[in-house]
Design a protein around this motif. Structure first.
Motif, short mmCIF file in Angstrom:
data_model
loop_
_atom_site.label_atom_id
_atom_site.label_comp_id
_atom_site.label_asym_id
_atom_site.label_seq_id
_atom_site.Cartn_x
_atom_site.Cartn_y
_atom_site.Cartn_z
N LYS A 32 0.84 -1.20 0.00
CA LYS A 32 0.00 0.00 0.00
C LYS A 32 0.87 1.26 0.00
CE LYS A 32 -4.02 -2.10 2.29
NZ LYS A 32 -4.90 -2.08 3.48
N ILE A 33 1.97 1.19 0.77
CA ILE A 33 2.92 2.32 0.79
C ILE A 33 3.53 2.51 -0.60
CG2 ILE A 33 5.19 3.05 1.67
CD1 ILE A 33 4.36 1.81 4.37
N ASN A 38 4.43 5.55 -5.56
CA ASN A 38 4.34 5.59 -7.01
C ASN A 38 3.50 6.78 -7.48
OD1 ASN A 38 4.40 4.51 -9.81
ND2 ASN A 38 2.23 4.20 -9.41
N LYS A 39 2.40 7.01 -6.80
CA LYS A 39 1.48 8.09 -7.19
C LYS A 39 2.15 9.46 -7.09
CE LYS A 39 -3.07 10.06 -6.11
NZ LYS A 39 -4.26 9.95 -5.25
N TYR A 40 2.95 9.67 -6.03
CA TYR A 40 3.52 10.99 -5.78
C TYR A 40 5.01 11.08 -6.16
CZ TYR A 40 -0.81 11.91 -3.31
OH TYR A 40 -2.15 12.07 -3.00
N GLY A 41 5.55 10.02 -6.79
CA GLY A 41 6.94 10.07 -7.24
C GLY A 41 7.94 10.11 -6.11
N LEU A 42 7.64 9.41 -5.01
CA LEU A 42 8.56 9.38 -3.87
C LEU A 42 9.58 8.26 -4.06
CD1 LEU A 42 5.91 9.80 -1.03
CD2 LEU A 42 7.36 11.57 -2.01
N LYS A 93 6.47 7.73 -13.54
CA LYS A 93 7.18 8.19 -14.72
C LYS A 93 7.25 9.71 -14.70
CE LYS A 93 7.05 7.60 -19.77
NZ LYS A 93 6.24 7.10 -20.90
N ILE A 94 8.46 10.24 -14.53
CA ILE A 94 8.64 11.69 -14.39
C ILE A 94 8.31 12.42 -15.68
CG2 ILE A 94 10.30 13.52 -13.87
CD1 ILE A 94 9.55 11.88 -11.45
N LYS A 233 16.57 8.50 -8.74
CA LYS A 233 16.43 8.56 -7.28
C LYS A 233 15.18 7.81 -6.83
CE LYS A 233 18.85 12.76 -5.82
NZ LYS A 233 18.67 14.13 -5.26
N ILE A 234 14.13 7.92 -7.63
CA ILE A 234 12.88 7.19 -7.33
C ILE A 234 13.13 5.68 -7.33
CG2 ILE A 234 10.58 6.62 -8.24
CD1 ILE A 234 10.33 9.55 -9.06
N TRP A 235 14.03 5.23 -8.20
CA TRP A 235 14.38 3.80 -8.23
C TRP A 235 15.09 3.36 -6.95
CZ3 TRP A 235 17.03 3.96 -13.69
CH2 TRP A 235 16.05 4.15 -14.67
N GLY A 236 15.61 4.34 -6.18
CA GLY A 236 16.30 4.01 -4.94
C GLY A 236 17.80 4.19 -4.99
#
Length: 359
Positions: A32-33, A38-42, A93-94, A233-236
């Motif tokens: 869920k997190i 994903n929705k907010y690009g974190l 997807k940015i 960065k989103i990929w970690g």
């Protein structure tokens, strides 16, 4: 006695099942997190959050009479598995409307990992091996390309660089070569568009990139690829920004010197006819690690390692210094200069302490 032992074991079995239920519930929350991130690009990996969690749980473990180190080890395994669960959803997807990304590959495994991550994120990818490219008809490959990721051999680079003027305007060129003092200045001299240098410090046999590091060297027009840095960065991935000179210095110590040492170590093993099986038997698990490094080193394309060792002029000078230190230490050992050797140990120990590397 046997009945009592059986009763206690049954209780442990029940607790193990409860533990699995708890882990299952935890992973469902993690999913869920992942959807929210994903929705907010974190970013998938937040080191501060992970560090804080482990600190608190170790503190609580100590109160309960449980080894903090034991709890830390368990939590790292659980958290790493959690990241894998978060990855089951596509990353944000940015650049939703970005044109096609071309990846030209020599070291197939590392460039293929970039292909996988970009594909998971939803980008349109064209992936081609350098050996399959007709360099005289390369302009057909460049049509409607918004980014090129280059992971190419030294030989192909010499041919390819002459074709950079054919690239579409403001096409982002990303160079993955290990020695930036060679590639980046030559690219910048010919190509006036946006240029970015990246170098990876991660195991490309993995299918995820969180907690891994990548060096970033700005070339030109960074505003055009700022979004891409945000994407990785989103990929970690942890991004370390360096200039070209600093980049090559650290690549030498992290990569080139390691390969040079492995080559020497391996050659010495062969010449002395030491048995690998006996090495494994006598000194596990360290020898397991050494043999793993050797096996992976010599199963791969030797040209990659030769380039890392020899391409930079600074590498050759540093290797000579390295050999000088070996000769100096060998002299101290031969002359039984124990006090001087101990002083070397103490200096290294102080350096580790000053950098918080001793726990």
């Amino acid at each position: 006695m046997l009945n009592k032992l059986s009763l206690l074991r049954n209780k442990i079995d029940i607790l193990d099942i409860k533990l699995l239920d708890i882990l299952s519930k935890r992973l469902k929350l993690v999913k869920k997190i992942g959807v929210i991130k994903n929705k907010y690009g974190l970013p998938i990996y937040v080191p501060e959050r992970e560090k804080h969690i482990i600190y608190l749980r170790k503190k609580e473990a100590k109160k309960k009479g449980i080894s903090p180190k034991f709890v830390e080890d368990i939590l790292y395994r659980i958290i790493n598995e959690s990241y894998c669960y978060e990855k089951t959803k596509k990353f944000k997807k940015i650049k939703p409307n970005f044109t096609e990304i071309l990846i030209i590959s020599h070291n197939e495994k590392i460039s293929y990992l970039f292909k996988e991550m970009l594909t998971i994120t939803g980008y349109d990818i064209k992936y081609i091996k350098e050996k399959d490219i007709n360099i005289n008809n390369i302009n057909n490959l460049f049509k409607n390309i918004g980014m090129i990721i280059l992971d190419i051999s030294k030989h192909f680079f010499k041919k390819f660089i002459k074709k950079l003027l054919l690239l579409p305007k403001n096409c982002i060129l990303i160079d993955l070569s290990p020695i930036k003092e060679i590639s980046i200045p030559k690219i910048l001299k010919i190509y006036q568009g946006p240029v970015l240098g990246l170098y990876y410090f991660f195991d490309y046999q993995k299918n995820f990139l969180f907690k891994e590091s990548i060096i970033c060297c700005y070339g030109r027009k960074k505003k055009y690829y700022h979004w891409f840095l945000k994407q990785i960065k989103i990929w970690g991935l942890k991004i370390k920004f360096m200039d070209i000179i600093e980049h090559d210095q650290y690549v030498f110590f992290v990569e080139s010197l390691k390969y040079f040492f492995t080559l020497i170590y391996s050659t010495f093993l062969i010449k002395t006819k030491i048995s690998f099986n006996k090495l494994l038997t006598l000194s596990k698990p360290i020898s397991d690690l050494n043999i793993f490094i050797l096996k992976n080193f010599f199963l791969k394309n030797p040209q990659l390692y030769i380039n890392l060792i020899t391409d930079s002029k600074n590498n050759i000078a540093n290797i000579k210094k390295y050999l000088d230190y070996i000769n100096n230490l060998s002299f101290l050992i031969d002359k039984k200069k124990k006090v001087k050797i101990i002083n070397i140990f103490n200096k290294i120990n102080n350096l580790l302490k000053n950098n918080n590397l001793i726990f």
